[in-house]
Design a protein around this motif. Structure first.
Motif, PDB file in Angstrom:
ATOM      1  N   PRO A  15       0.935  -1.118   0.155  1.00 47.77           N
ATOM      2  CA  PRO A  15       0.133   0.079  -0.106  1.00 47.77           C
ATOM      3  C   PRO A  15       0.966   1.141  -0.017  1.00 47.77           C
ATOM      4  N   ALA A  16       0.376   2.197  -0.994  1.00 44.93           N
ATOM      5  CA  ALA A  16       1.342   3.496  -0.763  1.00 44.93           C
ATOM      6  C   ALA A  16       0.324   4.624  -0.604  1.00 44.93           C
ATOM      7  N   THR A  17       0.982   5.837  -0.387  1.00 48.37           N
ATOM      8  CA  THR A  17       0.197   7.016  -0.443  1.00 48.37           C
ATOM      9  C   THR A  17      -0.625   7.514  -1.165  1.00 48.37           C
ATOM     10  N   GLY A  18      -1.725   7.953  -1.206  1.00 45.69           N
ATOM     11  CA  GLY A  18      -2.637   8.201  -2.416  1.00 45.69           C
ATOM     12  C   GLY A  18      -3.766   7.175  -2.810  1.00 45.69           C
ATOM     13  N   ASP A  19      -3.681   6.522  -1.686  1.00 39.19           N
ATOM     14  CA  ASP A  19      -4.866   5.315  -1.781  1.00 39.19           C
ATOM     15  C   ASP A  19      -4.571   4.582  -3.031  1.00 39.19           C
ATOM     16  N   LYS A  20      -3.186   4.167  -2.971  1.00 36.98           N
ATOM     17  CA  LYS A  20      -2.758   3.424  -4.247  1.00 36.98           C
ATOM     18  C   LYS A  20      -2.150   2.034  -3.691  1.00 36.98           C
ATOM     19  N   THR A  21      -2.050   1.028  -4.566  1.00 33.81           N
ATOM     20  CA  THR A  21      -1.204   0.025  -4.155  1.00 33.81           C
ATOM     21  C   THR A  21      -0.097  -0.204  -5.500  1.00 33.81           C
ATOM     22  N   VAL A  22       1.255  -0.255  -4.806  1.00 36.90           N
ATOM     23  CA  VAL A  22       2.292  -0.223  -5.994  1.00 36.90           C
ATOM     24  C   VAL A  22       3.046  -1.529  -5.931  1.00 36.90           C
ATOM     25  N   LYS A  23       3.448  -1.820  -7.277  1.00 37.43           N
ATOM     26  CA  LYS A  23       4.530  -3.060  -7.316  1.00 37.43           C
ATOM     27  C   LYS A  23       5.671  -2.428  -7.755  1.00 37.43           C
ATOM     28  N   LEU A  24       6.787  -2.935  -7.245  1.00 38.61           N
ATOM     29  CA  LEU A  24       8.201  -2.360  -7.834  1.00 38.61           C
ATOM     30  C   LEU A  24       8.214  -2.522  -9.285  1.00 38.61           C
ATOM     31  N   SER A  25       7.597  -3.448  -9.735  1.00 38.14           N
ATOM     32  CA  SER A  25       7.625  -3.630 -11.393  1.00 38.14           C
ATOM     33  C   SER A  25       7.055  -2.253 -12.115  1.00 38.14           C
ATOM     34  N   ASP A  26       6.071  -1.755 -11.384  1.00 37.28           N
ATOM     35  CA  ASP A  26       5.554  -0.517 -11.940  1.00 37.28           C
ATOM     36  C   ASP A  26       6.453   0.617 -12.392  1.00 37.28           C
ATOM     37  N   TYR A  27       7.601   0.410 -11.925  1.00 38.12           N
ATOM     38  CA  TYR A  27       8.722   1.493 -11.967  1.00 38.12           C
ATOM     39  C   TYR A  27       9.689   1.158 -13.033  1.00 38.12           C
ATOM     40  N   ARG A  28       9.623  -0.167 -13.726  1.00 36.23           N
ATOM     41  CA  ARG A  28      10.403  -0.504 -14.758  1.00 36.23           C
ATOM     42  C   ARG A  28      10.285   0.352 -15.946  1.00 36.23           C
ATOM     43  N   GLY A  29      11.510   0.943 -16.539  1.00 37.23           N
ATOM     44  CA  GLY A  29      11.622   1.842 -17.569  1.00 37.23           C
ATOM     45  C   GLY A  29      12.107   3.216 -16.804  1.00 37.23           C
ATOM     46  N   LYS A  30      12.424   3.339 -15.688  1.00 33.88           N
ATOM     47  CA  LYS A  30      12.892   4.728 -14.981  1.00 33.88           C
ATOM     48  C   LYS A  30      13.927   4.249 -13.705  1.00 33.88           C
TER      49      LYS A  30
END
Length: 157
Positions: A15-30
């Motif tokens: 869980p992340a701020t902004g009512d989100k759920t993030v996966k580390l793979s979401d950041y691929r490409g940066k």
């Protein structure tokens, strides 16, 4: 399992701020700076977050995203982010899944008492999701400048 330099990140979801759920793979490409801090809204953690906040434009120019993480609950993370106007998300790792993957839970001593806590640490991950650099037992002063230089060097390579 402890991640080592040169290894690919596990795809952990939190869980992340902004009512989100993030996966580390979401950041691929940066490139990604993942920094761990002991406790939201404490002096050292506030200063470190402010330093990352104040250098945000330079990190963005280097193609680098910033994420902060601690064992605090999502409500504490939301309050911390809002109060300090952090332009990046904070992750809530109450179950210590991410902390354990990066081996940042350490025995700490405070006022003669020992307890397990998050060791202030920062990790630089490349656009392919590979851990490129780590800083452990971080001292806040001057740290963000060092991380920024590494992110810029990574972007230039």
């Amino acid at each position: 399992m402890t991640l080592k330099t040169g290894e690919t990140l596990p795809d952990i979801e939190l869980p992340a701020t902004g009512d989100k759920t993030v996966k580390l793979s979401d950041y691929r490409g940066k490139a990604l700076v993942l920094y761990f801090y002991p406790k939201a809204s404490t002096p050292g953690c506030t200063q470190e977050g402010q330093d990352f906040r104040d250098a945000m434009d330079a990190f963005t120019a280097a193609g680098t995203v910033i994420l902060g993480a601690s064992r605090d609950g999502i409500k504490a993370q939301e309050n911390f982010k809002a109060k300090q106007s952090f332009p990046f998300d904070l992750l809530s790792d109450k179950e210590e899944v991410l902390c354990k993957a990066f081996d940042v839970i350490k025995l700490k001593k405070m006022y003669g008492k020992e307890s397990l806590g998050v060791e202030r640490s920062t990790f630089l991950i490349d656009a392919d999701g590979v851990l490129r650099k780590e800083w452990r037992g971080v001292k806040v002063k001057g740290h963000v400048e060092e991380v920024l230089a590494a992110a810029q060097a990574l972007g230039a390579s």
